[in-house]
Design a protein around this motif. Structure first.
Motif, PDB file in Angstrom:
ATOM      1  N   GLY A  91      -1.521  57.943 106.813  1.00 53.39           N
ATOM      2  CA  GLY A  91      -0.435  58.502 106.013  1.00 53.39           C
ATOM      3  C   GLY A  91       0.609  57.452 105.681  1.00 53.39           C
ATOM      4  N   THR A  92       0.915  56.609 106.661  1.00 52.21           N
ATOM      5  CA  THR A  92       1.872  55.517 106.432  1.00 52.21           C
ATOM      6  C   THR A  92       1.341  54.540 105.392  1.00 52.21           C
ATOM      7  N   VAL A  93       0.061  54.201 105.505  1.00 51.04           N
ATOM      8  CA  VAL A  93      -0.566  53.302 104.520  1.00 51.04           C
ATOM      9  C   VAL A  93      -0.599  53.968 103.145  1.00 51.04           C
ATOM     10  N   PHE A  94      -0.884  55.274 103.118  1.00 54.69           N
ATOM     11  CA  PHE A  94      -0.975  56.018 101.856  1.00 54.69           C
ATOM     12  C   PHE A  94       0.353  56.064 101.105  1.00 54.69           C
ATOM     13  N   SER A  95       1.442  55.941 101.845  1.00 53.97           N
ATOM     14  CA  SER A  95       2.744  56.014 101.183  1.00 53.97           C
ATOM     15  C   SER A  95       2.927  54.912 100.148  1.00 53.97           C
ATOM     16  N   THR A  96       2.154  53.826 100.276  1.00 53.29           N
ATOM     17  CA  THR A  96       2.253  52.724  99.312  1.00 53.29           C
ATOM     18  C   THR A  96       1.608  53.081  97.975  1.00 53.29           C
ATOM     19  N   ILE A  97       0.770  54.098  97.961  1.00 52.67           N
ATOM     20  CA  ILE A  97       0.099  54.497  96.722  1.00 52.67           C
ATOM     21  C   ILE A  97       1.122  54.878  95.653  1.00 52.67           C
ATOM     22  N   GLY A  98       2.239  55.459  96.100  1.00 54.25           N
ATOM     23  CA  GLY A  98       3.272  55.878  95.161  1.00 54.25           C
ATOM     24  C   GLY A  98       3.863  54.730  94.365  1.00 54.25           C
ATOM     25  N   PHE A  99       3.803  53.516  94.937  1.00 55.65           N
ATOM     26  CA  PHE A  99       4.319  52.349  94.224  1.00 55.65           C
ATOM     27  C   PHE A  99       3.328  51.853  93.167  1.00 55.65           C
ATOM     28  N   LEU A 100       2.073  52.255  93.299  1.00 55.48           N
ATOM     29  CA  LEU A 100       1.011  51.714  92.443  1.00 55.48           C
ATOM     30  C   LEU A 100       0.554  52.668  91.354  1.00 55.48           C
ATOM     31  N   SER A 102       0.807  56.631  89.236  1.00 56.85           N
ATOM     32  CA  SER A 102       1.695  57.706  88.804  1.00 56.85           C
ATOM     33  C   SER A 102       1.426  58.965  89.630  1.00 56.85           C
ATOM     34  N   PRO A 103       2.433  59.810  89.830  1.00 56.29           N
ATOM     35  CA  PRO A 103       2.247  61.064  90.594  1.00 56.29           C
ATOM     36  C   PRO A 103       1.151  61.946  90.004  1.00 56.29           C
ATOM     37  N   LEU A 104       1.038  61.955  88.667  1.00 53.74           N
ATOM     38  CA  LEU A 104       0.021  62.783  88.018  1.00 53.74           C
ATOM     39  C   LEU A 104      -1.381  62.307  88.366  1.00 53.74           C
ATOM     40  N   ALA A 105      -1.579  60.985  88.392  1.00 57.74           N
ATOM     41  CA  ALA A 105      -2.887  60.431  88.744  1.00 57.74           C
ATOM     42  C   ALA A 105      -3.251  60.790  90.182  1.00 57.74           C
ATOM     43  N   ILE A 106      -2.265  60.697  91.077  1.00 60.22           N
ATOM     44  CA  ILE A 106      -2.501  61.042  92.483  1.00 60.22           C
ATOM     45  C   ILE A 106      -2.846  62.521  92.616  1.00 60.22           C
ATOM     46  N   LEU A 221      -9.141  58.089  92.804  1.00 59.52           N
ATOM     47  CA  LEU A 221      -7.850  57.563  92.368  1.00 59.52           C
ATOM     48  C   LEU A 221      -8.044  56.338  91.478  1.00 59.52           C
ATOM     49  N   ARG A 222      -9.090  55.576  91.730  1.00 59.72           N
ATOM     50  CA  ARG A 222      -9.400  54.440  90.862  1.00 59.72           C
ATOM     51  C   ARG A 222      -9.709  54.906  89.441  1.00 59.72           C
ATOM     52  N   ILE A 223     -10.376  56.062  89.350  1.00 58.61           N
ATOM     53  CA  ILE A 223     -10.755  56.577  88.034  1.00 58.61           C
ATOM     54  C   ILE A 223      -9.555  57.170  87.322  1.00 58.61           C
ATOM     55  N   PHE A 224      -8.778  57.993  88.044  1.00 59.59           N
ATOM     56  CA  PHE A 224      -7.614  58.642  87.432  1.00 59.59           C
ATOM     57  C   PHE A 224      -6.396  57.742  87.394  1.00 59.59           C
ATOM     58  N   GLY A 225      -6.466  56.645  88.158  1.00 58.39           N
ATOM     59  CA  GLY A 225      -5.291  55.809  88.365  1.00 58.39           C
ATOM     60  C   GLY A 225      -4.661  55.263  87.099  1.00 58.39           C
TER      61      GLY A 225
END
Length: 228
Positions: A91-100, A102-106, A221-225
């Motif tokens: 979960g801590t590692v996943f928090s970095t996804i928000g920097f990379l 968009s919320p919609l892609a996630i 996430l790579r596809i929708f990213g």
């Protein structure tokens, strides 16, 4: 009062399966809840934790190896703590996804992963076929994914990236059905068995399903990213 042993076995098997999915849902909830909290509400703590990013990754790999290799020796309580700790680290590692991304892609990636998981879990459960015969295929597939990932880290080849992504989605989609099917057969073997063993195996089963879901989510996430 008369008890039908078949009914007892079915009830015990259902309890085992219920525990597996509850632990899995708990793990996913902790991971995504932690990620959302750190990114949205406590970025100062997130930035402090990211100083130890490599240590967190090494710790996560260590937990997986210890849980798998020492399954028989560790108690159910220790396995439970390791699983919850792993969920927290991811979960801590996943928090970095928000920097990379968009919320919609996630959101799209999570929704699609959840839909695929439910469909494949139902298929794996209702299938009368023993899917263990596909074990070699999945092992080869996972090894191939690791090799392609390592090569692409070095070379950064676009087509290989997408081949790896599609292969990852296919493999982890299949693994969900495979693992649910395997857990179902284990539940029959453990029905009305030792409670400690059943608890350990339910945590182990949840760990496998958790990893299937998380990896499927990451490949989707790579596809929708849509990178920021």
């Amino acid at each position: 009062m008369y008890y039908n042993m078949d009914d007892i076995d079915v009830r015990s098997s259902n309890n085992f399966l219920r525990k597996v999915f509850l632990y899995m849902i708990l793990g996913v909830g902790i991971s995504f809840g932690t990620g959302i909290y750190l990114y949205q509400f406590n970025q100062e703590l997130l930035i402090s934790l990211l100083r130890y990013f490599n240590i967190l990754l090494i710790a996560s790999v260590g937990i997986v190896l210890v849980s798998d290799l020492m399954l028989r020796k560790l108690s159910a309580g220790v396995l439970r703590i390791l699983f919850l700790l792993y969920s927290l680290i991811i979960g801590t590692v996943f928090s970095t996804i928000g920097f990379l991304y968009s919320p919609l892609a996630i959101l799209y990636a999570f929704g699609t992963a959840l839909t695929i998981f439910v469909v494949m879990a139902i298929y794996g459960f209702i299938s009368k076929e023993d899917l263990s015969s596909y074990r070699r295929f999945f092992i080869v597939g996972l090894i191939s994914l690791i090799i392609m990932g390592l090569i692409n880290i070095r070379l950064g080849v676009g087509p290989l990236y997408w081949i790896e992504t599609i292969a990852g989605v296919v493999i982890f989609t299949g693994l969900i059905a495979y693992d649910v099917n395997r857990i179902k057969w284990i539940s029959y073997q453990l029905a009305d068995g030792d409670n400690e063993v059943m608890e350990k195996m339910s945590i182990d089963g949840a760990f496998n399903l958790y990893l299937d879901f998380i990896n499927l989510f990451l490949y989707l996430l790579r596809i929708f990213g849509r990178k920021k």
